[in-house]
Design a protein around this motif. Structure first.
Motif, PDB file in Angstrom:
ATOM      1  N   ASP A   1       0.849  -1.203   0.000  1.00 23.21           N
ATOM      2  CA  ASP A   1       0.000   0.000   0.000  1.00 23.21           C
ATOM      3  C   ASP A   1       0.879   1.245   0.000  1.00 23.21           C
ATOM      4  N   HIS A   2       1.884   1.210   0.857  1.00 22.26           N
ATOM      5  CA  HIS A   2       2.725   2.400   0.968  1.00 22.26           C
ATOM      6  C   HIS A   2       3.605   2.575  -0.273  1.00 22.26           C
ATOM      7  N   ASP A   3       4.090   1.472  -0.841  1.00 25.15           N
ATOM      8  CA  ASP A   3       4.839   1.587  -2.101  1.00 25.15           C
ATOM      9  C   ASP A   3       3.973   2.275  -3.157  1.00 25.15           C
ATOM     10  N   SER A   4       2.699   1.883  -3.186  1.00 22.08           N
ATOM     11  CA  SER A   4       1.800   2.490  -4.182  1.00 22.08           C
ATOM     12  C   SER A   4       1.650   3.984  -3.942  1.00 22.08           C
ATOM     13  N   GLU A   5       1.628   4.367  -2.676  1.00 23.38           N
ATOM     14  CA  GLU A   5       1.540   5.799  -2.375  1.00 23.38           C
ATOM     15  C   GLU A   5       2.770   6.522  -2.936  1.00 23.38           C
ATOM     16  N   LYS A   6       3.926   5.861  -2.823  1.00 20.07           N
ATOM     17  CA  LYS A   6       5.155   6.514  -3.314  1.00 20.07           C
ATOM     18  C   LYS A   6       5.202   6.504  -4.847  1.00 20.07           C
ATOM     19  N   VAL A   7       4.751   5.391  -5.440  1.00 21.50           N
ATOM     20  CA  VAL A   7       4.699   5.318  -6.909  1.00 21.50           C
ATOM     21  C   VAL A   7       3.782   6.433  -7.421  1.00 21.50           C
ATOM     22  N   ALA A   8       2.631   6.598  -6.758  1.00 21.21           N
ATOM     23  CA  ALA A   8       1.713   7.669  -7.160  1.00 21.21           C
ATOM     24  C   ALA A   8       2.417   9.021  -7.057  1.00 21.21           C
ATOM     25  N   GLY A   9       3.208   9.202  -6.002  1.00 23.15           N
ATOM     26  CA  GLY A   9       3.949  10.455  -5.826  1.00 23.15           C
ATOM     27  C   GLY A   9       4.898  10.710  -6.986  1.00 23.15           C
TER      28      GLY A   9
ATOM     29  N   TYR B   1       1.907   6.114   6.752  1.00 17.35           N
ATOM     30  CA  TYR B   1       2.861   5.002   6.751  1.00 17.35           C
ATOM     31  C   TYR B   1       4.229   5.505   6.301  1.00 17.35           C
ATOM     32  N   LEU B   2       5.252   4.897   6.870  1.00 18.15           N
ATOM     33  CA  LEU B   2       6.613   5.324   6.558  1.00 18.15           C
ATOM     34  C   LEU B   2       7.504   4.085   6.560  1.00 18.15           C
ATOM     35  N   THR B   3       8.075   3.755   5.427  1.00 20.49           N
ATOM     36  CA  THR B   3       8.953   2.581   5.406  1.00 20.49           C
ATOM     37  C   THR B   3      10.300   2.984   5.979  1.00 20.49           C
ATOM     38  N   ILE B   4      10.771   2.249   6.989  1.00 16.90           N
ATOM     39  CA  ILE B   4      12.090   2.586   7.539  1.00 16.90           C
ATOM     40  C   ILE B   4      13.125   1.535   7.154  1.00 16.90           C
ATOM     41  N   ILE B   5      12.648   0.362   6.748  1.00 17.40           N
ATOM     42  CA  ILE B   5      13.575  -0.693   6.341  1.00 17.40           C
ATOM     43  C   ILE B   5      12.898  -1.498   5.229  1.00 17.40           C
ATOM     44  N   GLU B   6      13.625  -1.693   4.155  1.00 17.18           N
ATOM     45  CA  GLU B   6      13.068  -2.439   3.027  1.00 17.18           C
ATOM     46  C   GLU B   6      13.757  -3.783   2.908  1.00 17.18           C
ATOM     47  N   GLY B   7      13.080  -4.740   2.235  1.00 18.62           N
ATOM     48  CA  GLY B   7      13.661  -6.056   2.019  1.00 18.62           C
ATOM     49  C   GLY B   7      13.722  -6.876   3.292  1.00 18.62           C
TER      50      GLY B   7
ATOM     51  N   LEU C   1       5.287  15.258   8.244  1.00 19.37           N
ATOM     52  CA  LEU C   1       3.949  14.692   8.461  1.00 19.37           C
ATOM     53  C   LEU C   1       3.244  15.411   9.596  1.00 19.37           C
ATOM     54  N   GLY C   2       3.992  15.684  10.661  1.00 21.13           N
ATOM     55  CA  GLY C   2       3.421  16.433  11.787  1.00 21.13           C
ATOM     56  C   GLY C   2       2.925  17.800  11.318  1.00 21.13           C
ATOM     57  N   GLU C   3       3.740  18.472  10.478  1.00 21.94           N
ATOM     58  CA  GLU C   3       3.352  19.789   9.980  1.00 21.94           C
ATOM     59  C   GLU C   3       2.109  19.712   9.094  1.00 21.94           C
ATOM     60  N   LEU C   4       1.976  18.589   8.376  1.00 22.01           N
ATOM     61  CA  LEU C   4       0.816  18.435   7.484  1.00 22.01           C
ATOM     62  C   LEU C   4      -0.453  18.055   8.236  1.00 22.01           C
TER      63      LEU C   4
ATOM     64  N   GLU D   1      -0.766  10.393  13.638  1.00 23.66           N
ATOM     65  CA  GLU D   1      -0.351   9.004  13.854  1.00 23.66           C
ATOM     66  C   GLU D   1       0.549   8.564  12.711  1.00 23.66           C
ATOM     67  N   VAL D   2       1.720   8.055  13.057  1.00 26.00           N
ATOM     68  CA  VAL D   2       2.603   7.504  12.016  1.00 26.00           C
ATOM     69  C   VAL D   2       2.841   6.032  12.329  1.00 26.00           C
ATOM     70  N   GLN D   3       2.985   5.262  11.258  1.00 30.47           N
ATOM     71  CA  GLN D   3       3.291   3.845  11.440  1.00 30.47           C
ATOM     72  C   GLN D   3       4.571   3.525  10.689  1.00 30.47           C
TER      73      GLN D   3
END
Ligand code: 5AD
Ligand code: SF4
Length: 466
Positions: A46-54, A177-183, A215-218, A222-224
């Motif tokens: 889901d989050h990858d898709s958000e970034k792809v959309a970006g 959502y925020l990816t902090i580690i991939e793979g 994100l806080g400014e926006l 809640e962040v995950q």
């Protein structure tokens, strides 16, 4: 499940977008400047898709809600179990006619990585195949497609970079959502993720915290933090911030009221994470700690790197916290060689731990995994039987656990509004779903106190206390 974005890009990024002038560059391409993105699978997808959309929005594309309205149709896929992967090819069949209309069809995600260029053989109308470890090359790939290249691929997994974007278009208005580690560097014998998502890469802590501040400014509260093994986080920067420190630092960011994290690997689950939850109420008291099996013999065959007893020691550490912490898990039934007594051990583990919730799956053999070649396959009917027994037991546990919460009050972040008048829903910090009544007019996105008046196995029922 397609999720249309319901937020203005400017509001999400806090900056103007250059989408408009670039949109004009594509005007002559009519629908070529529009994309439809459909996503299956986990939160990481889901989050990858958000970034792809970006990435696409920053290139001047516009997102549309139907494949009919789009020039570019992207399908972000999941291959964790066979059923999910099969769906992809039937969906691609449906898209075949669309290609004839001049639309570009692309496959992203885990099935793209797993099947690679074979997708072009099976579905020659597909023009882009790109696995998640290659998303950072998406702008180049888009340029190649725009230049008319017929088949474009991104299939490297040997990258040590993570996929960072200038703009991420988030589609959940209440939780970022925020990816902090991939793979993933674990090598669970049943799991296709190390193959499809490549080796573990952590993001630098300063870059993560910069994004949390944005994100806080926006207005996100809640962040995950996400990762297949989120607590294996290893800060690549000279700061070498530990995962527990990162949780605390994220919680300090102005505007942030809740910090979640998922998924934790038992072997890397350390005391300082429990201490972070104890000392900082903003770090949510919920740990998703997949066990997969209660039998040490099966765990060894799964290459899970811990025994039943070692896992239970982690549970004892979490249960011993000064603040009650909810624990959820994942379980696979019917792994090759799982005997009735191994399965009994899984059931007894449920009794011992008394999870707040669990996800359970029938073992599904996956390509490129060591367990694919294991003997002693369990018949499908037997897997289904075990799954049903496991789920019945867990339902009883959840029924009694949730019933014990009646009379308590919890803070809920309101994220849903029922069609029925005065009915709302949201999650507690411990990630319990609460459906509640309120006379208030508008509650979405706010935090309210809810008194629990009833319980079902999967949710709490309550009323807004003003
Ligand atoms: N078969 C069944 N379940 C699987 N999972 C991962 N791979 C498989 C497989 N081959 C489950 C695990 C994991 C969750 C995300 O999916 O329980 O924790
Ligand atoms: Fe798969 Fe195991 Fe890595 Fe989780 S830890 S993603 S189950 S290999």
């Amino acid at each position: 499940m397609n999720k249309p974005f319901d937020f203005e890009l400017e509001r999400l990024t806090g900056q103007g977008t250059d989408a408009a002038p670039r949109q004009r560059d594509f005007a002559h391409l009519s629908m070529r400047g529009t994309f439809f993105l459909e996503t299956f699978g986990c939160q990481m997808n889901d989050h990858d898709s958000e970034k792809v959309a970006g990435v696409l929005l920053a290139r001047g594309y516009r997102q549309v809600e139907t494949p009919e309205a789009a020039g570019l149709i992207l399908y972000n896929t999941c291959s964790i179990r066979e059923k999910a992967a099969q769906k992809v090819f039937s969906r691609l069949g449906e898209y075949r006619a669309k290609q004839a209309e001049g639309k570009i069809i692309g496959v992203l995600g885990c099935v793209a990585q797993q099947e690679g260029e074979d997708i072009f053989e099976r579905a020659p109308w597909v023009r882009l195949v790109c696995g998640s470890a290659s998303y950072r090359k998406l702008p180049e790939m888009l340029a190649q497609l725009e230049a008319g290249n017929h088949h474009v691929t991104g299939l490297d997994t040997d990258t040590d970079e993570t996929f960072e974007t200038e703009i991420t278009r988030r589609d959940n208005p209440f939780r970022a959502y925020l990816t902090i580690i991939e793979g993933c560097d674990k090598a669970c014998s049943y799991c296709v993720v190390p193959y499809t998502r490549g080796p573990e890469r952590s993001r630098a802590s300063d870059s993560i915290l910069r994004e949390v501040r944005q994100l806080g400014e926006l207005g996100y509260s809640e962040v995950q933090l996400l990762g297949q093994t989120v607590n294996s986080y290893a800060d690549p920067s000279p700061r070498t911030m530990r995962f527990a420190e990162l949780l605390l630092a994220a919680a300090e960011v102005p505007g942030i009221r809740r910090v979640r994290f998922t998924t934790s690997h038992p072997s890397d689950f350390t005391k300082d994470i429990v201490e972070a939850i104890e000392s900082q109420p903003k770090v949510c008291e919920h740990v998703h700690l997949p066990v997969q099996s209660g039998s040490t013999k099966v765990l060894r065959a799964m290459q899970r790197t811990y025994t039943r007893d070692e896992y239970l020691e982690k549970i004892a550490m979490i249960r011993g916290a000064k603040r009650p912490i909810a624990i959820t898990t994942d379980i696979i039934v019917g792994f090759p060689g799982e005997t009735p007594s191994d399965f009994e051990e899984t059931l007894s583990l449920l009794d011992e731990v008394r999870y707040d919730s669990l996800f359970s799956f029938k073992y599904s053999p996956r390509p490129h995994t060591p367990s694919l070649k294991m003997d002693d396959a369990i018949p499908e009917e037997e897997k289904s039987r075990r799954l049903a027994i496991l789920q019945d037991k867990q339902r009883e546990i959840q029924t009694s656990r949730n019933a014990r919460l009646i009379g308590e009050s919890y803070e809920v972040l309101v994220s849903g509004k029922s069609r029925r008048e005065g009915q709302w829903s949201g999650y507690t910090s411990s990630y319990r779903l609460a459906n509640f009544t309120s006379h208030a007019n508008e509650l979405l996105g706010t935090y309210v106190q809810v008194r629990v008046t009833g319980a079902t196995p999967n949710s709490l029922v309550g009323e807004h206390v003003v």
